[in-house]
Design a protein around this motif. Structure first.
Motif, PDB file in Angstrom:
ATOM      1  N   GLN A   1      -9.056 -10.136  -7.618  1.00  9.51           N
ATOM      2  CA  GLN A   1     -10.138  -9.324  -7.062  1.00  9.51           C
ATOM      3  C   GLN A   1      -9.585  -8.347  -6.041  1.00  9.51           C
ATOM      4  O   GLN A   1      -8.718  -8.676  -5.236  1.00  9.51           O
ATOM      5  CB  GLN A   1     -11.191 -10.234  -6.411  1.00  9.51           C
ATOM      6  N   GLY A   2     -10.093  -7.135  -6.074  1.00  9.52           N
ATOM      7  CA  GLY A   2      -9.661  -6.133  -5.103  1.00  9.52           C
ATOM      8  C   GLY A   2     -10.405  -4.835  -5.336  1.00  9.52           C
ATOM      9  O   GLY A   2     -11.343  -4.767  -6.129  1.00  9.52           O
ATOM     10  N   TRP A   3      -9.972  -3.803  -4.633  1.00  7.78           N
ATOM     11  CA  TRP A   3     -10.606  -2.488  -4.734  1.00  7.78           C
ATOM     12  C   TRP A   3      -9.520  -1.431  -4.912  1.00  7.78           C
ATOM     13  O   TRP A   3      -8.544  -1.413  -4.172  1.00  7.78           O
ATOM     14  CB  TRP A   3     -11.413  -2.181  -3.476  1.00  7.78           C
ATOM     15  N   GLY A   4      -9.704  -0.550  -5.876  1.00 10.90           N
ATOM     16  CA  GLY A   4      -8.754   0.551  -6.052  1.00 10.90           C
ATOM     17  C   GLY A   4      -7.353   0.093  -6.371  1.00 10.90           C
ATOM     18  O   GLY A   4      -6.375   0.761  -6.023  1.00 10.90           O
ATOM     19  N   SER A   5      -7.244  -1.056  -7.057  1.00 15.10           N
ATOM     20  CA  SER A   5      -5.921  -1.632  -7.294  1.00 15.10           C
ATOM     21  C   SER A   5      -5.115  -0.862  -8.330  1.00 15.10           C
ATOM     22  O   SER A   5      -3.889  -0.870  -8.297  1.00 15.10           O
ATOM     23  CB  SER A   5      -6.067  -3.094  -7.736  1.00 15.10           C
ATOM     24  N   SER A   6      -5.801  -0.229  -9.264  1.00 17.95           N
ATOM     25  CA  SER A   6      -5.122   0.576 -10.282  1.00 17.95           C
ATOM     26  C   SER A   6      -5.590   2.023 -10.139  1.00 17.95           C
ATOM     27  O   SER A   6      -6.790   2.286 -10.133  1.00 17.95           O
ATOM     28  CB  SER A   6      -5.449   0.058 -11.685  1.00 17.95           C
ATOM     29  N   HIS A   7      -4.645   2.919 -10.005  1.00 14.72           N
ATOM     30  CA  HIS A   7      -4.990   4.328  -9.819  1.00 14.72           C
ATOM     31  C   HIS A   7      -3.800   5.161 -10.275  1.00 14.72           C
ATOM     32  O   HIS A   7      -2.637   4.770 -10.063  1.00 14.72           O
ATOM     33  CB  HIS A   7      -5.297   4.612  -8.349  1.00 14.72           C
ATOM     34  N   PRO A   8      -4.047   6.311 -10.899  1.00 18.12           N
ATOM     35  CA  PRO A   8      -2.927   7.149 -11.361  1.00 18.12           C
ATOM     36  C   PRO A   8      -1.936   7.499 -10.255  1.00 18.12           C
ATOM     37  O   PRO A   8      -0.727   7.604 -10.522  1.00 18.12           O
ATOM     38  CB  PRO A   8      -3.617   8.404 -11.898  1.00 18.12           C
ATOM     39  N   TYR A   9      -2.400   7.684  -9.023  1.00 16.49           N
ATOM     40  CA  TYR A   9      -1.482   8.042  -7.940  1.00 16.49           C
ATOM     41  C   TYR A   9      -0.405   6.973  -7.734  1.00 16.49           C
ATOM     42  O   TYR A   9       0.734   7.289  -7.366  1.00 16.49           O
ATOM     43  CB  TYR A   9      -2.240   8.245  -6.635  1.00 16.49           C
ATOM     44  N   LEU A  10      -0.762   5.711  -7.932  1.00 12.74           N
ATOM     45  CA  LEU A  10       0.196   4.625  -7.720  1.00 12.74           C
ATOM     46  C   LEU A  10       1.283   4.650  -8.791  1.00 12.74           C
ATOM     47  O   LEU A  10       2.480   4.636  -8.470  1.00 12.74           O
ATOM     48  CB  LEU A  10      -0.525   3.280  -7.712  1.00 12.74           C
TER      49      LEU A  10
ATOM     50  N   ILE B   1       4.561   5.463   0.561  1.00 10.39           N
ATOM     51  CA  ILE B   1       3.772   4.635   1.475  1.00 10.39           C
ATOM     52  C   ILE B   1       2.327   4.652   0.997  1.00 10.39           C
ATOM     53  O   ILE B   1       1.765   5.715   0.730  1.00 10.39           O
ATOM     54  CB  ILE B   1       3.861   5.129   2.925  1.00 10.39           C
ATOM     55  N   HIS B   2       1.747   3.464   0.889  1.00 10.57           N
ATOM     56  CA  HIS B   2       0.337   3.325   0.495  1.00 10.57           C
ATOM     57  C   HIS B   2      -0.413   2.726   1.682  1.00 10.57           C
ATOM     58  O   HIS B   2      -0.146   1.605   2.084  1.00 10.57           O
ATOM     59  CB  HIS B   2       0.217   2.417  -0.733  1.00 10.57           C
ATOM     60  N   ILE B   3      -1.326   3.490   2.265  1.00 14.03           N
ATOM     61  CA  ILE B   3      -2.105   3.059   3.427  1.00 14.03           C
ATOM     62  C   ILE B   3      -3.463   2.552   2.955  1.00 14.03           C
ATOM     63  O   ILE B   3      -4.273   3.305   2.415  1.00 14.03           O
ATOM     64  CB  ILE B   3      -2.312   4.215   4.434  1.00 14.03           C
ATOM     65  N   ASP B   4      -3.698   1.267   3.152  1.00 14.71           N
ATOM     66  CA  ASP B   4      -4.955   0.653   2.733  1.00 14.71           C
ATOM     67  C   ASP B   4      -5.324  -0.467   3.711  1.00 14.71           C
ATOM     68  O   ASP B   4      -5.624  -1.592   3.321  1.00 14.71           O
ATOM     69  CB  ASP B   4      -4.832   0.105   1.301  1.00 14.71           C
ATOM     70  N   GLY B   5      -5.248  -0.140   5.005  1.00 16.40           N
ATOM     71  CA  GLY B   5      -5.508  -1.128   6.037  1.00 16.40           C
ATOM     72  C   GLY B   5      -6.930  -1.056   6.566  1.00 16.40           C
ATOM     73  O   GLY B   5      -7.902  -1.228   5.831  1.00 16.40           O
ATOM     74  N   GLY B   6      -7.059  -0.781   7.863  1.00 20.77           N
ATOM     75  CA  GLY B   6      -8.372  -0.706   8.481  1.00 20.77           C
ATOM     76  C   GLY B   6      -9.180   0.477   7.994  1.00 20.77           C
ATOM     77  O   GLY B   6      -8.637   1.437   7.417  1.00 20.77           O
TER      78      GLY B   6
ATOM     79  N   GLY C   1       9.008  12.370  -0.217  1.00 15.70           N
ATOM     80  CA  GLY C   1       8.206  11.198  -0.555  1.00 15.70           C
ATOM     81  C   GLY C   1       6.722  11.510  -0.546  1.00 15.70           C
ATOM     82  O   GLY C   1       6.302  12.630  -0.260  1.00 15.70           O
ATOM     83  N   VAL C   2       5.929  10.493  -0.849  1.00 15.57           N
ATOM     84  CA  VAL C   2       4.485  10.689  -0.896  1.00 15.57           C
ATOM     85  C   VAL C   2       3.778   9.562  -0.140  1.00 15.57           C
ATOM     86  O   VAL C   2       4.168   8.401  -0.220  1.00 15.57           O
ATOM     87  CB  VAL C   2       3.966  10.766  -2.356  1.00 15.57           C
ATOM     88  N   LEU C   3       2.766   9.945   0.628  1.00 15.78           N
ATOM     89  CA  LEU C   3       1.879   8.998   1.283  1.00 15.78           C
ATOM     90  C   LEU C   3       0.550   9.012   0.539  1.00 15.78           C
ATOM     91  O   LEU C   3      -0.048  10.074   0.339  1.00 15.78           O
ATOM     92  CB  LEU C   3       1.677   9.344   2.756  1.00 15.78           C
ATOM     93  N   ILE C   4       0.118   7.829   0.130  1.00 16.28           N
ATOM     94  CA  ILE C   4      -1.143   7.672  -0.592  1.00 16.28           C
ATOM     95  C   ILE C   4      -2.106   6.918   0.305  1.00 16.28           C
ATOM     96  O   ILE C   4      -1.752   5.874   0.877  1.00 16.28           O
ATOM     97  CB  ILE C   4      -0.925   6.897  -1.907  1.00 16.28           C
ATOM     98  N   GLY C   5      -3.315   7.445   0.446  1.00 18.71           N
ATOM     99  CA  GLY C   5      -4.333   6.787   1.259  1.00 18.71           C
ATOM    100  C   GLY C   5      -5.465   6.269   0.395  1.00 18.71           C
ATOM    101  O   GLY C   5      -5.878   6.940  -0.554  1.00 18.71           O
ATOM    102  N   ASP C   6      -5.956   5.088   0.730  1.00 15.63           N
ATOM    103  CA  ASP C   6      -7.070   4.518  -0.013  1.00 15.63           C
ATOM    104  C   ASP C   6      -8.380   4.757   0.735  1.00 15.63           C
ATOM    105  O   ASP C   6      -8.379   5.093   1.919  1.00 15.63           O
ATOM    106  CB  ASP C   6      -6.848   3.013  -0.210  1.00 15.63           C
ATOM    107  N   ASP C   7      -9.495   4.587   0.021  1.00 15.93           N
ATOM    108  CA  ASP C   7     -10.851   4.663   0.594  1.00 15.93           C
ATOM    109  C   ASP C   7     -11.201   6.060   1.094  1.00 15.93           C
ATOM    110  O   ASP C   7     -11.984   6.211   2.037  1.00 15.93           O
ATOM    111  CB  ASP C   7     -11.030   3.627   1.714  1.00 15.93           C
ATOM    112  N   TYR C   8     -10.624   7.069   0.462  1.00 13.32           N
ATOM    113  CA  TYR C   8     -10.918   8.467   0.793  1.00 13.32           C
ATOM    114  C   TYR C   8     -11.674   9.082  -0.371  1.00 13.32           C
ATOM    115  O   TYR C   8     -11.247   8.941  -1.515  1.00 13.32           O
ATOM    116  CB  TYR C   8      -9.612   9.232   1.035  1.00 13.32           C
TER     117      TYR C   8
END
Length: 218
Positions: free
Chosen positions: A32-41, A152-157, A178-185
């Motif tokens: 269980q999770g959110w946004g676990s699979s995404h083309p950016y990853l 870097i994948h940011i998916d914290g607070g 490199g690339v920084l990927i942010g979740d919940d945006y």
């Protein structure tokens, strides 16, 4: 085990592999999770062929599995450093459904064991290295060992202060190119404002996003 993981294991964990002889059968796998699979990853791994990926905010490891599975399929000498306290954040404690997922045992969350059993159950322990610390302390540890990340994948607070803190700590640790990927945006207001404000300061706004993630190349 990859050479990159082995090197970091010796430095950070003093050679003590947290997944060695892990009793995965004692714990139930739960993806269980959110946004676990995404083309950016997957695109980040396929395009950059990184050696070090840092994921800040791991939960049960869904996106860690996505990243590490692509590494393994490509036979890369690469590792995902999985940064989390596995204690939950304020939103997990304030939401009844998410609170239950923390899987308390005698008053203490056992979420780490869900994560670990997921990783070991998928056979990905050779491409994953957990770092059970909060974001700021984990950044200090990796800086101490001169570790920089390709991805870097940011998916914290999810509040503005936490996200801004993560960006200030981790953006300087991303290698050029490199690339920084942010979740919940952009659907979490605090997340959106923090990313917009931080990257406006960096002269990199607007940036690319495809819900629920954004990405910024350095």
């Amino acid at each position: 085990m990859t050479g990159t993981r082995d090197t970091l294991l010796k430095r950070i964990w003093r050679g003590q592999d947290p997944f060695l002889n892990y009793p995965a059968l004692l714990y139930r796998q739960d993806r269980q999770g959110w946004g676990s699979s995404h083309p950016y990853l997957t695109e980040a791994i396929e395009a950059l062929r990184p050696s070090v990926v840092v994921e800040v905010g791991v939960w049960k490891g869904g996106s860690t599995i996505s990243l590490a599975s692509t590494m393994k399929a490509m036979n890369l000498d690469a590792v995902v450093i999985a940064v989390d306290t596995w204690l939950g954040a304020w939103d997990h404690w304030n939401n009844d459904e998410w609170f239950a997922h923390l899987n308390f045992i005698h008053g203490y969350p056992a979420l780490y064991h869900t994560f670990a059993s997921n990783i070991v159950g998928e056979g990905l322990q050779g491409h994953v290295l957990p770092l059970p610390l909060d974001s700021v302390n984990a950044a200090y540890v990796l800086r101490n060992y001169d570790v920089q990340a390709d991805v870097i994948h940011i998916d914290g607070g999810h509040d503005y202060g936490a996200v801004m803190s993560d960006l200030r700590e981790w953006w300087p640790m991303l290698k050029p190119g490199g690339v920084l990927i942010g979740d919940d945006y952009p659907h979490w207001p605090g997340v959106k404002k923090a990313f917009d404000d931080f990257f406006t300061e960096q002269g990199r706004f607007p940036f690319e996003f495809e819900e629920p993630k954004c990405r910024i190349f350095k």
